[in-house]
Design an enzyme around this catalytic site. Structure first.
Site, PDB file in Angstrom:
ATOM      1  N   HIS A  83       0.825  -1.434  -0.034  1.00 15.57           N
ATOM      2  CA  HIS A  83       0.076   0.176   0.010  1.00 15.57           C
ATOM      3  C   HIS A  83       0.844   1.315   0.020  1.00 15.57           C
ATOM      4  O   HIS A  83       0.571   2.247  -0.751  1.00 15.57           O
ATOM      5  CB  HIS A  83      -1.014   0.039   1.234  1.00 15.57           C
ATOM      6  CG  HIS A  83      -1.924  -1.020   1.412  1.00 15.57           C
ATOM      7  ND1 HIS A  83      -1.813  -2.218   2.141  1.00 15.57           N
ATOM      8  CD2 HIS A  83      -3.029  -1.351   0.667  1.00 15.57           C
ATOM      9  CE1 HIS A  83      -2.779  -2.819   2.102  1.00 15.57           C
ATOM     10  NE2 HIS A  83      -3.393  -2.408   1.086  1.00 15.57           N
ATOM     11  N   GLN A 120      -1.240  -3.667  -9.173  1.00 14.82           N
ATOM     12  CA  GLN A 120      -1.537  -4.598 -10.265  1.00 14.82           C
ATOM     13  C   GLN A 120      -1.649  -6.224  -9.916  1.00 14.82           C
ATOM     14  O   GLN A 120      -2.072  -6.952 -10.492  1.00 14.82           O
ATOM     15  CB  GLN A 120      -0.179  -4.649 -11.317  1.00 14.82           C
ATOM     16  CG  GLN A 120      -0.075  -3.285 -12.025  1.00 14.82           C
ATOM     17  CD  GLN A 120       1.204  -3.270 -12.948  1.00 14.82           C
ATOM     18  OE1 GLN A 120       1.828  -4.493 -13.039  1.00 14.82           O
ATOM     19  NE2 GLN A 120       1.454  -2.515 -13.721  1.00 14.82           N
TER      20      GLN A 120
END
Length: 288
Positions: free
Chosen positions: A37, A150
């Protein structure tokens, strides 16, 4: 750093920065933050002057009530990490703020086809929940750019299509998967692994890499390739949930026109951790 659950308070801060001509980046999360993150946040900083992060465990995208209840919530730790990264504001709404009329009568956004392919076929309604909450968050923040990992390949493809189809003036940036030294993709789900399971977990990425090496020469034997890969995972201690090899752009079965494939992996390890990963493969690569 502002931390608020109120839409008006967040919009007021964003408005001030907009009036100064600043570019706004947005990173939506469900919290329980890890370095993956934070990599999204750092990438967002490369594209804007101001970074807004949301932390919201979205009930609309959970197909099992127990998963929603048990999802780790670490707001204080998350905010401390985000402050260290120089985030301008953290939006932490409650379900009552995001869905004031409840979920049953909530207007929803649904991206056709892709919402019900692959992962969507196994989790009905999941991607409708994702596209709805992301649309609401985009409307609240109105960013110039938004960053997504992704690792959630189908989700990223869905967001890109939604933004394109709805002519949203937002640049979507896909950020490469962050991995531990042993190759395991970073995920909040990794916290469910026991010490023994954590030692086994990198096998998922290794088997995925093996498929990637085999694929250019075995495009006409994909079912057998998938069976072999599932056997490798199951022998290592996983319960294979899904292995899909599809066109990297359309997420449809490979065709003669496909130039890149994406390998999408999902497998259970232990009783709580469903691990996912993906790999894009150039089908025109020279085989060894």
């Amino acid at each position: 750093m502002l931390v608020t659950e109120q839409i008006d308070a967040l919009r007021a801060v964003i408005r001030e920065h907009r009036q100064q001509g600043k570019r706004i980046a947005f990173v939506p999360t469900m919290g329980n933050l890890h370095n993956g993150h934070l990599t999204l946040v750092r990438e967002a900083k490369n594209h804007a002057d101001v970074v807004i992060v949301s932390i919201f465990v979205n009930p609309m995208q959970f197909d099992r009530a127990e998963d929603l209840v048990n999802y780790p919530r670490t707001l204080s730790d998350d905010c401390a990490l985000l402050e260290q990264e120089g985030v301008t504001a953290v939006f932490t709404p409650t379900p009552a703020i995001m869905y004031p009329q409840g979920l049953e009568t909530q207007t929803f956004v649904e991206v056709p086809e892709i919402s019900y392919l692959l992962e969507g076929a196994m989790r009905p309604g999941h991607f409708r929940g994702v596209s709805t909450v992301v649309t609401k968050l985009f409307n609240i923040v109105q960013p110039d750019v938004a960053c997504f990992g992704q690792k959630d390949y189908q989700q990223l493809a869905l967001i890109r299509k939604m933004v394109r189809d709805m002519t949203m003036p937002i640049e979507i940036i896909g950020v490469p998967t962050v991995r531990a030294e042993d190759g395991l993709a970073l995920s909040s789900r990794n916290g469910y692994l026991t010490a023994e399971e954590r030692l086994i977990a990198p096998t998922l990425a290794k088997v995925m890499g093996w498929i990637g090496e085999q694929l250019p020469a075995r495009q006409t034997a994909i079912p057998a390739l998938i069976t072999e890969a599932a056997d490798k995972l199951n022998s290592a201690g996983f319960r294979t949930d899904a292995i899909d090899i599809v066109d990297a752009e359309t997420l449809l079965p490979l065709s003669g026109q496909s130039t890149e494939a994406v390998i999408l992996m999902a497998a259970w390890l232990g009783n709580r951790a469903r691990l996912i990963d993906n790999l894009v493969v150039n089908l025109r690569a020279t085989t060894r």
